[in-house]
Design an enzyme around this catalytic site. Structure first.
Site, mmCIF file in Angstrom:
data_model
loop_
_atom_site.group_PDB
_atom_site.id
_atom_site.type_symbol
_atom_site.label_atom_id
_atom_site.label_comp_id
_atom_site.label_asym_id
_atom_site.label_seq_id
_atom_site.Cartn_x
_atom_site.Cartn_y
_atom_site.Cartn_z
ATOM 1 N N ASP A 109 13.875 5.192 8.636
ATOM 2 C CA ASP A 109 12.614 4.387 8.473
ATOM 3 C C ASP A 109 12.295 3.494 9.661
ATOM 4 O O ASP A 109 13.244 3.131 10.580
ATOM 5 C CB ASP A 109 12.875 3.380 7.176
ATOM 6 C CG ASP A 109 11.458 2.883 6.816
ATOM 7 O OD1 ASP A 109 10.500 3.154 6.872
ATOM 8 O OD2 ASP A 109 11.622 1.408 6.440
ATOM 9 N N SER A 110 11.068 2.981 9.825
ATOM 10 C CA SER A 110 10.495 2.193 10.650
ATOM 11 C C SER A 110 11.479 0.742 10.568
ATOM 12 O O SER A 110 11.766 0.111 11.705
ATOM 13 C CB SER A 110 9.173 1.780 10.701
ATOM 14 O OG SER A 110 8.741 1.184 9.526
ATOM 15 N N CYS A 149 4.509 3.275 0.179
ATOM 16 C CA CYS A 149 5.147 2.929 1.289
ATOM 17 C C CYS A 149 6.505 2.398 0.760
ATOM 18 O O CYS A 149 6.589 1.779 -0.288
ATOM 19 C CB CYS A 149 4.572 1.648 1.990
ATOM 20 S SG CYS A 149 5.343 0.742 3.223
ATOM 21 N N GLU A 184 9.050 -7.532 5.513
ATOM 22 C CA GLU A 184 10.041 -7.833 6.936
ATOM 23 C C GLU A 184 10.353 -9.270 7.190
ATOM 24 O O GLU A 184 11.687 -9.198 7.665
ATOM 25 C CB GLU A 184 9.485 -6.817 8.182
ATOM 26 C CG GLU A 184 9.022 -5.373 7.972
ATOM 27 C CD GLU A 184 10.434 -4.676 8.311
ATOM 28 O OE1 GLU A 184 11.042 -5.002 9.270
ATOM 29 O OE2 GLU A 184 10.953 -3.505 7.669
ATOM 30 N N CYS A 208 9.964 7.057 5.193
ATOM 31 C CA CYS A 208 8.860 6.265 5.860
ATOM 32 C C CYS A 208 7.543 7.330 5.591
ATOM 33 O O CYS A 208 7.512 8.230 6.095
ATOM 34 C CB CYS A 208 9.301 5.912 7.170
ATOM 35 S SG CYS A 208 7.824 5.037 7.810
ATOM 36 N N HIS A 252 8.469 0.125 1.635
ATOM 37 C CA HIS A 252 8.774 -1.449 1.506
ATOM 38 C C HIS A 252 8.102 -1.931 0.052
ATOM 39 O O HIS A 252 8.575 -2.678 -0.495
ATOM 40 C CB HIS A 252 7.956 -2.052 2.515
ATOM 41 C CG HIS A 252 8.641 -2.143 3.837
ATOM 42 N ND1 HIS A 252 8.631 -0.722 4.754
ATOM 43 C CD2 HIS A 252 9.168 -2.891 4.669
ATOM 44 C CE1 HIS A 252 9.239 -1.068 5.910
ATOM 45 N NE2 HIS A 252 9.553 -2.309 5.815
HETATM 46 N N1 DGL Z 1 7.979 1.866 5.201
HETATM 47 C C1 DGL Z 1 7.375 2.460 5.887
HETATM 48 C C2 DGL Z 1 6.255 3.691 4.933
HETATM 49 O O1 DGL Z 1 6.942 3.900 4.006
HETATM 50 C C3 DGL Z 1 6.213 1.875 6.752
HETATM 51 C C4 DGL Z 1 6.307 0.517 7.242
HETATM 52 C C5 DGL Z 1 5.587 0.459 8.610
HETATM 53 O O2 DGL Z 1 4.412 0.233 8.582
HETATM 54 O O3 DGL Z 1 6.375 0.507 9.455
HETATM 55 O O4 DGL Z 1 5.189 3.670 5.452
#
Ligand code: DGL
Length: 276
Positions: free
Chosen positions: A8-9, A196, A162, A71, A198
């Protein structure tokens, strides 16, 4: 023997890792968060593709036979190009019995949508990059042509999470803002996809604001899809070692990652720093 890589990022993929480890606890996992360069969701295609490919190659070098792009932004922007252009070259140089593959999180997620919606009106909440890729719309149209789909980019949610601010009043404000915006596009939406990894950290706040609307989070869906994939692909399954371990890597400061990861995981972890 090989591991399963989860990329993941940043921290978001930990929500996917946790669900996968619940479903498939026997395997060895290597989690990589590119926290130093997160968020990805506001970068262009070229940048997201380049960063994702670096991470995937790194995980292959660390003996991962399978890499899950946990991600949505990387899945939307980089998965297809990696599968079509890079994997054939990478696999051509590997010995028989040691082939590698990369899987994404969007397809397993959209497969849950038709059974969930009654009105056929669906909302997708995601990063700006995932929204602009139209990946959710295209994948949903492939499996159910009768859906009305609205998308909402939520650029403030990942930075809030974050920064560990997902329980703050600032988070309340931005949850209400984006939910109001997507419902003003289509008042008949009865299902919202958290596109996403997150966003599960905001799920309660989202549910309080989007009353009587079903919410689809990805963890369990991706975990079940991986279990199914492994049952159909012995060429990867038989490479995997079975010590039930997990190693955490980050491109940011390791202590900082270890501390913040506890927002996402029930357990304390200790991460190692790497450079990509
Ligand atoms: N968690 C990531 C996703 O599922 C992206 C978060 C980011 O923008 O880095 O898209």
């Amino acid at each position: 023997m090989a591991k399963i890589g989860i990329f993941d990022s940043g921290y978001g993929g930990l929500t996917i890792l946790e669900a996968i480890r619940r479903e498939l606890p026997q395997y060895d996992y290597l989690y990589l968060g590119d926290n130093a360069r997160a968020p990805y969701g506001t970068h262009s295609f070229d940048v997201i593709y380049r960063y994702t490919l670096q991470a995937v190659k790194y995980l292959f070098e660390q003996d991962c036979a399978l890499v899950i792009l946990a991600c949505n932004t990387a899945s939307a922007k980089a998965l297809r190009t990696i599968q079509q252009n890079d994997l054939p070259r990478i696999n051509a140089e590997r010995p028989a019995g040691h082939k590698v593959n990369v899987l994404g999180v969007i397809r397993p997620t959209v497969e849950a949508v038709p059974a969930m919606t009654k009105t056929g009106h669906v909302g997708v909440l995601a990063t700006p990059a995932t929204v602009s890729s139209e990946s959710y719309v295209l994948e949903l149209e492939k499996i159910a042509s009768n859906l009305t789909i609205s998308q909402q980019a939520c650029p403030m949610w990942v930075p809030l999470i974050e920064a560990g601010e997902h329980n703050s009043s600032g988070a309340d404000y931005f949850v209400e803002k984006y939910i109001r915006e997507i419902l003003s596009k289509d008042a008949q939406i009865d299902t919202l996809v958290l596109g996403c990894t997150h966003y599960p950290l905001l799920k309660e706040k989202i549910a309080q604001t989007a009353k009587n609307i079903g919410i689809i989070a990805q963890g369990d869906l991706v975990a079940k899809s991986l279990a199914d994939y492994l049952s159909r692909h012995p060429e990867y399954r038989e490479q995997l070692s079975l010590n039930a371990s997990c190693t955490y890597l980050t491109t940011e400061n390791a202590d900082r990652f270890s501390q913040s990861a506890s927002n996402f995981l029930a357990a304390e972890i200790s991460a190692k720093h790497i450079d990509l």
